[in-house]
Design a protein around this motif. Sequence first.
Motif, PDB file in Angstrom:
ATOM      1  N   HIS A  53      -7.094   3.945   4.449  1.00  0.00           N
ATOM      2  CA  HIS A  53      -5.609   4.644   4.054  1.00  0.00           C
ATOM      3  C   HIS A  53      -4.757   3.301   4.074  1.00  0.00           C
ATOM      4  O   HIS A  53      -4.593   2.842   5.289  1.00  0.00           O
ATOM      5  N   THR A  55      -1.876   1.946   4.764  1.00  0.00           N
ATOM      6  CA  THR A  55      -0.542   2.356   5.661  1.00  0.00           C
ATOM      7  C   THR A  55      -0.134   1.139   6.442  1.00  0.00           C
ATOM      8  O   THR A  55      -0.809   0.186   6.463  1.00  0.00           O
ATOM      9  N   GLU A  57      -0.060   0.758   9.483  1.00  0.00           N
ATOM     10  CA  GLU A  57      -1.065   0.456  10.637  1.00  0.00           C
ATOM     11  C   GLU A  57      -2.301  -0.466  10.007  1.00  0.00           C
ATOM     12  O   GLU A  57      -2.937  -1.331  10.813  1.00  0.00           O
ATOM     13  N   THR A  58      -2.746   0.258   8.888  1.00  0.00           N
ATOM     14  CA  THR A  58      -3.988  -0.748   8.362  1.00  0.00           C
ATOM     15  C   THR A  58      -3.468  -1.979   7.859  1.00  0.00           C
ATOM     16  O   THR A  58      -4.315  -3.052   7.881  1.00  0.00           O
ATOM     17  N   GLU A 348       3.321  10.124   7.362  1.00  0.00           N
ATOM     18  CA  GLU A 348       3.155   8.529   7.433  1.00  0.00           C
ATOM     19  C   GLU A 348       1.508   8.322   8.056  1.00  0.00           C
ATOM     20  O   GLU A 348       1.174   7.169   8.419  1.00  0.00           O
ATOM     21  N   GLY A 349       0.831   9.384   8.170  1.00  0.00           N
ATOM     22  CA  GLY A 349      -0.459   9.244   8.861  1.00  0.00           C
ATOM     23  C   GLY A 349      -0.220   9.186  10.643  1.00  0.00           C
ATOM     24  O   GLY A 349       0.915   9.438  10.960  1.00  0.00           O
ATOM     25  N   HIS A 350      -1.320   8.943  11.172  1.00  0.00           N
ATOM     26  CA  HIS A 350      -1.378   8.881  12.496  1.00  0.00           C
ATOM     27  C   HIS A 350      -0.166   7.739  13.170  1.00  0.00           C
ATOM     28  O   HIS A 350      -0.117   6.622  12.414  1.00  0.00           O
ATOM     29  N   MET A 355      -3.444   4.387  16.338  1.00  0.00           N
ATOM     30  CA  MET A 355      -4.101   3.486  15.363  1.00  0.00           C
ATOM     31  C   MET A 355      -4.482   2.118  16.133  1.00  0.00           C
ATOM     32  O   MET A 355      -5.513   1.300  15.662  1.00  0.00           O
TER      33      MET A 355
END
Length: 421
Positions: A53, A55, A57-58, A348-350, A355
Amino acid sequence: MSIAYDVKDLDLAPAGRLRIEWAEREMPVLRLIRERFAAERPLAGVRLSACLHVTTETANLARTLQAGGAEIVLTASNPLSTQDDVAAALVSHYEIPVFAIKGEDNETYYEHIHAALDHKPHVTMDDGADLVSILHKDRTELMGNVIGGTEETTTGVIRLRAMAKDGVLRYPIVAVNDAMTKHLFDNRYGTGQSTLDGIIRATNVLIAGKTVVVAGYGWCSRGIAMRAEGLGGNVIVTEIDPLKALEAVMDGFRVMPMHEAAPVGDLFVTSTGDINVIDRHHFEAMKDGAIVANSGHFNVEINIPALAEMAPEAPRRVRPSVDEYVLPSGQRIFLLAEGRLVNLAAAEGHPSAVMDMSFANQALCTEYMLENADDLERTVYTVPEDIDQEIARLKLKAMGVEIDVLTPEQEAYLASWEAGT
Ligand code: ADE
């Protein structure tokens, strides 16, 4: 700029960069790893294709792998989860090729996966196993380059274990999902919070007083049940596994089959990893105005084709991420985020703080995989315990939490068998 990429709009890059830096504040373990990677360059010259994903964090994981010397290319692991500003910042500011646009159709999604594979990876990093699956089905000419891979999520690990069992998996994979520092935190607290966040951002409904039906009681769904209850929801859990169902009962939830929950639920959330968990006969039984969302990896848990068939008219988008289906009876059903993971598609995801540990596992397992390449077989490995322990230690340290250490007397006691009552 000479790198190939496909993102929505490079002008979004400054906003994306600010958000990436904001996320980094909550990712101290990954930051420590990045600093060591920059000094030691353990991934020097490694071509890495990542399907994750896209994001904030990624982005911080990608920066870490890049600092370690990897040449990374990133593609989305879901058509609706990409943060377009982050994709732009990765390309413009960090010079990382990204192929991902929020809302891309299925054809573009797979074209992007192929673009990431054109990089001829030594290492694959997957979230859901689409990259590995395409590599094994359509791009076998690239197999000779691949040393190993990692997998982020429960659904991907299940698919990869099935491949290993059938003897078709062609290189070793480390199941990052199975690390304690991953699933106990990311799956539970991460999915729990971000799923409620997605539902609330999409609908702005009050959870207090609502009957919330949570399908499944794995790590993700128990996080969702816990947070829904914390917001005042009256939670019902549905399960197929007797042990998990028993846990849900003893955790204080009502447990019943979906056909009994369907007529009483106000809000339904699936996170089971299986298909058609909410099906035609469940929709028929639901109350007018029921809200239905999915937080599992694929958009198959809710039978959307059946819902579309049941509604004479095409769905009406009543708010961003909310589609209204009207059944012949006049009963309305609101589907969130087209049945895709609501936590990433509508929020926005975790949060970064969980993460941090998941992606610390990704970085350290990539290093481990390369160091141990000669000894690994074509199967799915769990994360080595020392990596898990080290990440937990670093996270506690970053949080300023100290713990006790065994005294020599306690160590000797634990190692002995003579002492009894
Ligand atoms: N999966 C769930 N939440 C995520 C996030 N914030 N970033 C990347 N992958 C995720």
